[in-house]
Motif scaffolding. Sequence first.
Motif, PDB file in Angstrom:
ATOM      1  N   PHE A 126       7.272 104.637  57.430  1.00  0.00           N
ATOM      2  CA  PHE A 126       7.307 103.568  56.691  1.00  0.00           C
ATOM      3  C   PHE A 126       6.280 103.755  55.429  1.00  0.00           C
ATOM      4  CE2 PHE A 126       8.975 102.371  60.769  1.00  0.00           C
ATOM      5  CZ  PHE A 126      10.215 102.066  60.680  1.00  0.00           C
ATOM      6  N   GLY A 127       5.553 104.607  55.307  1.00  0.00           N
ATOM      7  CA  GLY A 127       4.791 104.872  54.194  1.00  0.00           C
ATOM      8  C   GLY A 127       3.266 104.786  54.320  1.00  0.00           C
ATOM      9  N   LEU A 167       2.883 111.503  37.397  1.00  0.00           N
ATOM     10  CA  LEU A 167       2.779 111.511  38.714  1.00  0.00           C
ATOM     11  C   LEU A 167       4.317 111.120  39.316  1.00  0.00           C
ATOM     12  CD1 LEU A 167       1.291 111.381  41.366  1.00  0.00           C
ATOM     13  CD2 LEU A 167       0.321 109.260  40.682  1.00  0.00           C
ATOM     14  N   THR A 168       4.781 111.856  40.007  1.00  0.00           N
ATOM     15  CA  THR A 168       6.267 111.531  40.712  1.00  0.00           C
ATOM     16  C   THR A 168       5.699 111.221  41.991  1.00  0.00           C
ATOM     17  OG1 THR A 168       7.270 113.030  39.191  1.00  0.00           O
ATOM     18  CG2 THR A 168       8.405 112.329  41.395  1.00  0.00           C
ATOM     19  N   VAL A 169       6.261 110.045  42.505  1.00  0.00           N
ATOM     20  CA  VAL A 169       5.984 109.588  43.979  1.00  0.00           C
ATOM     21  C   VAL A 169       7.231 109.270  44.553  1.00  0.00           C
ATOM     22  CG1 VAL A 169       5.043 107.549  45.260  1.00  0.00           C
ATOM     23  CG2 VAL A 169       3.916 108.177  43.174  1.00  0.00           C
ATOM     24  N   ARG A 170       6.934 109.829  45.749  1.00  0.00           N
ATOM     25  CA  ARG A 170       8.286 109.773  46.713  1.00  0.00           C
ATOM     26  C   ARG A 170       8.091 108.961  47.924  1.00  0.00           C
ATOM     27  NH1 ARG A 170      11.518 111.835  43.139  1.00  0.00           N
ATOM     28  NH2 ARG A 170      11.332 114.167  42.940  1.00  0.00           N
ATOM     29  N   ILE A 186       3.122 115.969  38.683  1.00  0.00           N
ATOM     30  CA  ILE A 186       2.621 116.103  40.182  1.00  0.00           C
ATOM     31  C   ILE A 186       3.251 115.350  41.197  1.00  0.00           C
ATOM     32  CG2 ILE A 186       0.364 115.604  41.729  1.00  0.00           C
ATOM     33  CD1 ILE A 186      -1.218 115.703  38.868  1.00  0.00           C
ATOM     34  N   THR A 187       3.850 115.973  42.125  1.00  0.00           N
ATOM     35  CA  THR A 187       4.886 115.285  43.036  1.00  0.00           C
ATOM     36  C   THR A 187       3.857 114.996  44.375  1.00  0.00           C
ATOM     37  OG1 THR A 187       6.896 116.057  42.192  1.00  0.00           O
ATOM     38  CG2 THR A 187       6.966 115.256  44.212  1.00  0.00           C
ATOM     39  N   MET A 188       4.043 114.028  45.044  1.00  0.00           N
ATOM     40  CA  MET A 188       3.399 113.808  46.204  1.00  0.00           C
ATOM     41  C   MET A 188       4.111 112.573  46.888  1.00  0.00           C
ATOM     42  SD  MET A 188      -0.132 111.947  45.405  1.00  0.00           S
ATOM     43  CE  MET A 188      -0.742 113.174  44.231  1.00  0.00           C
ATOM     44  N   TRP A 234      10.728 100.975  44.503  1.00  0.00           N
ATOM     45  CA  TRP A 234      10.254 100.576  43.149  1.00  0.00           C
ATOM     46  C   TRP A 234       9.249 101.641  42.902  1.00  0.00           C
ATOM     47  CZ3 TRP A 234      10.030  96.842  47.149  1.00  0.00           C
ATOM     48  CH2 TRP A 234       8.991  96.848  47.978  1.00  0.00           C
ATOM     49  N   ASN A 235       8.571 102.377  44.146  1.00  0.00           N
ATOM     50  CA  ASN A 235       7.733 103.140  43.788  1.00  0.00           C
ATOM     51  C   ASN A 235       8.330 104.603  43.578  1.00  0.00           C
ATOM     52  OD1 ASN A 235       5.254 101.471  44.168  1.00  0.00           O
ATOM     53  ND2 ASN A 235       5.595 101.687  46.185  1.00  0.00           N
ATOM     54  N   ASN A 236       9.492 104.915  43.918  1.00  0.00           N
ATOM     55  CA  ASN A 236      10.079 106.065  43.985  1.00  0.00           C
ATOM     56  C   ASN A 236      10.652 106.629  42.538  1.00  0.00           C
ATOM     57  OD1 ASN A 236      11.031 108.215  45.800  1.00  0.00           O
ATOM     58  ND2 ASN A 236      13.093 107.809  45.416  1.00  0.00           N
TER      59      ASN A 236
END
Length: 382
Positions: free
Chosen positions: A121-122, A299-302, A331-333, A308-310
Motif C-alpha cells: 500500500f506504499g 521525477l516519475t513516481v509509481r 528518474i523513475t521510482m 494522484w502521485n502516479n
Amino acid sequence: MIKRLRQEDYEDIVTLSEYAFQYKLKDEDKEAKRKQFQTQIILGIKERETLAAKLHIIPLEVYMGNARYNMGGIASVSTYPEYRRKGYVRKLLAESLSVMKDNNQTVSMLHPFQVGFYRKFGWELFVNLKKVSVTQEELKPFPSKRGKIKRYNKHDFPDDLYKLYDLYAKDYNGGIYRTKDWWKERSIADLTVGVYFNDSDEAQGYILYTIKDRKMKVEEMISITPDAKKGLWNFICQHDSMISGVDLVLQNNDPLVFMLQNPRVKTEIHPYFMARIVDVEGFLLQHLNNIAEEVHLLLTVRDEVATWNNKTFSVSCDNVKETLVSNQKDITMSIQALAALAFGVYNAKQLNDMGLIKTTREQTEQLTILFPESGPFFSDFF
C-alpha cells in the motif's frame, strides 16, 4: 461503505480494539481513551450496523531536519476474524490516504504487524531499533568527566527535556514533534528520567529508564555532546551493585556500542516503523523550502494506491508541477523508494545499487542536493 465513526460508536471501537489486540481497558482508562478519540479520525466499515473493521488517523507532526511536516499516524487497524479477507483493510487504507491528503498531511507513519503487507500500500520501512543487552560484568565506565546527573519522575521533570529532544530530532528525519501533553501522556509514562548537566549546569542529555527485578531497561537515550553520552553511560554503570544487567533501546546509528570497552555485547536490530509520502507534490513543495542549492530534475513516481502521485513531476528551485514530459531524462521510482530516499534510509547511490532506481551520475548528484544525507530517527509508538 466506509464511515467516519463518532462518539456514539465509542463502545464498539473499544470492543474491537480489545478483541484484536488482546487487552482489556480499565474503567478509569476509558475516559482518557475517549478524549484521545476526539482528536482522531476513525474510519470504519459496518455490516448490518455491526462494526467489522476500522483504523485510526492520529494528527501529528514530524521533523524533517529543522522543518515540521503534518503527519497522519495510522493506528489500531483491526478487523474481526469473521469479516477478514473481504478487502476491508485495503479499502480503509486507500480511504485514509485520501483523508490525509485533504487534511494536508503529506506524510504518514505506522507500526506494521507485517512489513510486506503494508509495502503493498506504499508504506516503507524507515527506521530500525537497536536492542542491546549488557551484563553486570560488562558495565565498565568511561574515564570520568565533569558533570552530574539529576533524577526526575513524571510528575517533576525539567523543560530541558523538550529542548534536548528537539535539538536532537532536528538533526534527523522522522522524529515526532512532542508537545508537553505528549511528553506527559506517552513519553514519560512510569519511567524515571536522568538528565546530564555539564559543569556549567547546562543540560546536554537524558535517559528514560526503569529498574525492576534487578534489570535496568533504558527506553530512550539522547545526548547532544560526547561528554553527555559518556556521562549517561557512567550513570548506568553506577547501578552495577543493584542490577544484573541493562537492556538499552538505541537508534540504529547510535555509536554507544562501538565506544564500549567490550563492543561484543548482545545486539539485535529490529525493524520498527514504516513511512509513506501521502502527497508527493505537497511534500516536495514544502521540502524545497529547506534546500539551499538549486535543483532541476524530472521525477516519475509509481504509486498504485494514491493515484494522484502516479505521474511525472518537474522539480526546480522552489517549484513543483506535473508535466506530461517523460523520457530517458527522468528518474523513475516507486513511492516506497521515494520514502526511503526522503527519510534518509538510503541515499540515491545505494538505491541505484539495489536496482530500486536507475540514475546517471548527474541525476544522483541532483537527488543528493534534493535529499541531503541525514538519517532517520523515531523513538515513539502509537
